[in-house]
Design a protein around this motif. Structure first.
Motif, PDB file in Angstrom:
ATOM      1  N   PRO A  22       0.813  -1.230   0.000  1.00 16.31           N
ATOM      2  CA  PRO A  22       0.000   0.000   0.000  1.00 16.31           C
ATOM      3  C   PRO A  22       0.844   1.276   0.000  1.00 16.31           C
ATOM      4  N   ILE A  23       2.037   1.207   0.575  1.00 13.66           N
ATOM      5  CA  ILE A  23       2.922   2.390   0.590  1.00 13.66           C
ATOM      6  C   ILE A  23       3.408   2.690  -0.827  1.00 13.66           C
ATOM      7  N   ILE A  24       3.818   1.633  -1.528  1.00 20.70           N
ATOM      8  CA  ILE A  24       4.289   1.819  -2.911  1.00 20.70           C
ATOM      9  C   ILE A  24       3.141   2.351  -3.782  1.00 20.70           C
ATOM     10  N   ARG A  25       1.935   1.820  -3.543  1.00 18.68           N
ATOM     11  CA  ARG A  25       0.786   2.276  -4.341  1.00 18.68           C
ATOM     12  C   ARG A  25       0.558   3.772  -4.134  1.00 18.68           C
ATOM     13  N   ALA A  26       0.627   4.213  -2.878  1.00 22.21           N
ATOM     14  CA  ALA A  26       0.405   5.631  -2.572  1.00 22.21           C
ATOM     15  C   ALA A  26       1.494   6.509  -3.177  1.00 22.21           C
ATOM     16  N   LEU A  27       2.741   6.073  -3.078  1.00 28.02           N
ATOM     17  CA  LEU A  27       3.853   6.832  -3.656  1.00 28.02           C
ATOM     18  C   LEU A  27       3.702   6.911  -5.177  1.00 28.02           C
ATOM     19  N   ALA A  28       3.393   5.780  -5.787  1.00 32.17           N
ATOM     20  CA  ALA A  28       3.281   5.726  -7.253  1.00 32.17           C
ATOM     21  C   ALA A  28       2.170   6.640  -7.755  1.00 32.17           C
ATOM     22  N   GLN A  29       1.068   6.675  -7.000  1.00 28.66           N
ATOM     23  CA  GLN A  29      -0.058   7.523  -7.411  1.00 28.66           C
ATOM     24  C   GLN A  29       0.308   9.004  -7.388  1.00 28.66           C
ATOM     25  N   LEU A  30       1.284   9.360  -6.525  1.00 25.80           N
ATOM     26  CA  LEU A  30       1.729  10.745  -6.444  1.00 25.80           C
ATOM     27  C   LEU A  30       2.852  11.049  -7.431  1.00 25.80           C
ATOM     28  N   GLY A  31       3.244  10.041  -8.211  1.00 28.37           N
ATOM     29  CA  GLY A  31       4.295  10.272  -9.199  1.00 28.37           C
ATOM     30  C   GLY A  31       5.694  10.102  -8.651  1.00 28.37           C
ATOM     31  N   VAL A  32       5.815   9.415  -7.529  1.00 27.68           N
ATOM     32  CA  VAL A  32       7.140   9.164  -6.951  1.00 27.68           C
ATOM     33  C   VAL A  32       7.669   7.830  -7.485  1.00 27.68           C
ATOM     34  N   PRO A  33       8.793   7.841  -8.206  1.00 30.25           N
ATOM     35  CA  PRO A  33       9.390   6.570  -8.616  1.00 30.25           C
ATOM     36  C   PRO A  33       9.880   5.804  -7.388  1.00 30.25           C
ATOM     37  N   VAL A  34       9.599   4.506  -7.369  1.00 25.94           N
ATOM     38  CA  VAL A  34       9.921   3.692  -6.193  1.00 25.94           C
ATOM     39  C   VAL A  34      10.713   2.444  -6.566  1.00 25.94           C
ATOM     40  N   CYS A  35      11.680   2.133  -5.722  1.00 26.39           N
ATOM     41  CA  CYS A  35      12.427   0.881  -5.825  1.00 26.39           C
ATOM     42  C   CYS A  35      12.121   0.034  -4.608  1.00 26.39           C
ATOM     43  N   GLY A  36      11.721  -1.214  -4.810  1.00 28.57           N
ATOM     44  CA  GLY A  36      11.524  -2.137  -3.710  1.00 28.57           C
ATOM     45  C   GLY A  36      12.845  -2.767  -3.293  1.00 28.57           C
ATOM     46  N   HIS A  37      12.840  -3.477  -2.197  1.00 31.37           N
ATOM     47  CA  HIS A  37      14.062  -4.138  -1.697  1.00 31.37           C
ATOM     48  C   HIS A  37      13.618  -5.399  -0.963  1.00 31.37           C
ATOM     49  N   LEU A  38      13.938  -6.561  -1.548  1.00 32.73           N
ATOM     50  CA  LEU A  38      13.527  -7.858  -0.997  1.00 32.73           C
ATOM     51  C   LEU A  38      14.744  -8.743  -0.739  1.00 32.73           C
ATOM     52  N   GLY A  39      14.517  -9.794   0.037  1.00 35.15           N
ATOM     53  CA  GLY A  39      15.591 -10.727   0.376  1.00 35.15           C
ATOM     54  C   GLY A  39      16.110 -10.380   1.755  1.00 35.15           C
ATOM     55  N   LEU A  40      17.418 -10.238   1.861  1.00 36.49           N
ATOM     56  CA  LEU A  40      17.986  -9.810   3.148  1.00 36.49           C
ATOM     57  C   LEU A  40      17.604  -8.346   3.374  1.00 36.49           C
ATOM     58  N   LEU A  41      16.998  -8.075   4.533  1.00 41.30           N
ATOM     59  CA  LEU A  41      16.525  -6.726   4.832  1.00 41.30           C
ATOM     60  C   LEU A  41      17.284  -6.176   6.048  1.00 41.30           C
ATOM     61  N   PRO A  42      18.315  -5.355   5.803  1.00 42.75           N
ATOM     62  CA  PRO A  42      19.158  -4.880   6.915  1.00 42.75           C
ATOM     63  C   PRO A  42      18.386  -4.104   7.993  1.00 42.75           C
ATOM     64  N   GLN A  43      17.258  -3.476   7.641  1.00 42.25           N
ATOM     65  CA  GLN A  43      16.506  -2.724   8.648  1.00 42.25           C
ATOM     66  C   GLN A  43      15.754  -3.650   9.619  1.00 42.25           C
ATOM     67  N   SER A  44      15.655  -4.945   9.273  1.00 41.70           N
ATOM     68  CA  SER A  44      14.970  -5.899  10.145  1.00 41.70           C
ATOM     69  C   SER A  44      15.946  -6.763  10.931  1.00 41.70           C
ATOM     70  N   VAL A  45      17.206  -6.343  10.988  1.00 46.21           N
ATOM     71  CA  VAL A  45      18.254  -7.187  11.591  1.00 46.21           C
ATOM     72  C   VAL A  45      17.996  -7.497  13.054  1.00 46.21           C
ATOM     73  N   GLU A  46      17.414  -6.568  13.797  1.00 45.13           N
ATOM     74  CA  GLU A  46      17.193  -6.816  15.224  1.00 45.13           C
ATOM     75  C   GLU A  46      16.156  -7.923  15.440  1.00 45.13           C
ATOM     76  N   LYS A  47      15.233  -8.079  14.494  1.00 40.48           N
ATOM     77  CA  LYS A  47      14.197  -9.103  14.630  1.00 40.48           C
ATOM     78  C   LYS A  47      14.598 -10.421  13.962  1.00 40.48           C
ATOM     79  N   HIS A  48      15.187 -10.320  12.760  1.00 43.62           N
ATOM     80  CA  HIS A  48      15.435 -11.525  11.972  1.00 43.62           C
ATOM     81  C   HIS A  48      16.915 -11.858  11.765  1.00 43.62           C
ATOM     82  N   GLY A  49      17.833 -10.974  12.179  1.00 47.20           N
ATOM     83  CA  GLY A  49      19.242 -11.187  11.880  1.00 47.20           C
ATOM     84  C   GLY A  49      19.502 -10.948  10.392  1.00 47.20           C
ATOM     85  N   TYR A  50      20.748 -11.154   9.964  1.00 45.45           N
ATOM     86  CA  TYR A  50      21.055 -11.008   8.538  1.00 45.45           C
ATOM     87  C   TYR A  50      20.755 -12.344   7.877  1.00 45.45           C
TER      88      TYR A  50
END
Ligand code: KIV
Ligand code: NA
Length: 268
Positions: free
Chosen positions: A125-153
């Motif tokens: 839903p965040i990407i959808r909202a950004l895209a509707q406003l004309g903001v180009p967006v890049c996703g990031h999947l796989g290892l997610l460094p911002q989730s390291v405290e919960k899931h580790g690398y």
């Protein structure tokens, strides 16, 4: 003239891989663009390689805006300025509202061309909202460094169930309006399958050679990382006489698809 999304699409249509590299200040951005880098990523990896933190979590939106400004000043002075993506830092995309605000600052104050955010179904839903406003967006999947405290690398997509979830998420992000996707430490075969299934460029890091392009952290390719560089990276300073030549060697090997090779795989 600054690169646009359409220039990147043309590069890909010509059968050329996209060479992407992180940059955090004006001189880094200038020399990377002069060396033929297609996409500069102002990554929140700056929390580690610039600020000396052990994770990306402490990076603030102000930090990201500031470094994007520096990068775009240097980039603008290059003969062929690169396309510039800036990361949404940890928690700035906790709600649609805050993500829109953060993206607005990265583009209006920082001058970014595109913003990147980590996550699977959560960010649809965040990407959808950004895209509707004309903001180009890049996703990031796989290892997610911002989730390291919960899931580790943690490497994702290794078993059939998580591979299917990752594949489905990639399609969902594209469907929501993402213009590009980064796959971090995804098994090479799965990264290849996702790249073939999507129409948007897929940029790999530690995900094998069969993606639309590669991205690495500047400090890793120059051998100046604090501590140990990741296995999927490569020190391109070996045999080169200058930083500019080392970045040029990285770009050449990405374009020739000789980097990465099997020694850089982490997710098999
Ligand atoms: O912050 C960063 O440098 C990144 C790349 C490693 C993809 O997100
Ligand atoms: Na990042």
């Amino acid at each position: 003239m600054r690169k646009r999304l359409s220039n990147l699409q043309k590069t890909l249509a010509d059968g050329e891989a996209l060479a992407c590299l992180t940059a955090y200040d004006a001189s880094q951005a200038y020399w990377a663009a002069q060396s033929g880098v297609d996409v500069l990523l102002v990554g929140d990896s700056l929390g580690m390689v610039v600020q000396g933190h052990s994770t990306t979590l402490p990076v603030s939106l102000d930090n990201m805006v500031y470094h994007t400004q520096l990068v775009q000043r240097g980039n603008a002075q290059a003969q062929h300025p690169a396309y510039c993506i800036a990361d949404l830092p940890f928690m700035s995309d906790a709600t649609i509202e805050s993500a829109l605000q953060a993206a607005g600052r990265l583009m209006k104050e920082g001058g970014a061309n595109m913003v990147k955010l980590e996550g699977a179904q959560r960010v649809v839903p965040i990407i959808r909202a950004l895209a509707q406003l004309g903001v180009p967006v890049c996703g990031h999947l796989g290892l997610l460094p911002q989730s390291v405290e919960k899931h580790g690398y943690k490497v994702q997509g290794k078993d059939a169930v998580s591979a299917q979830a990752l594949f489905d998420a990639a399609l969902a992000l594209q469907e929501a309006g993402a213009d590009m996707l980064v796959l971090e430490c995804v098994p090479a075969g799965l990264a290849q399958k996702i790249t073939a299934a999507l129409s948007i460029p897929v940029i790999g890091i530690g995900s094998g050679v069969h993606t639309s392009g590669q991205v690495l952290v500047l400090h890793d390719i120059l051998g100046v990382t604090l501590g140990k560089a990741p296995k999927f990276s490569k020190n391109f300073m070996f045999g080169q006489g200058s930083i500019q030549a080392a970045i040029g060697a990285y770009v050449a090997q990405v374009k020739a698809r000789t980097f990465p090779d099997s020694s850089h795989l982490v997710a098999e």
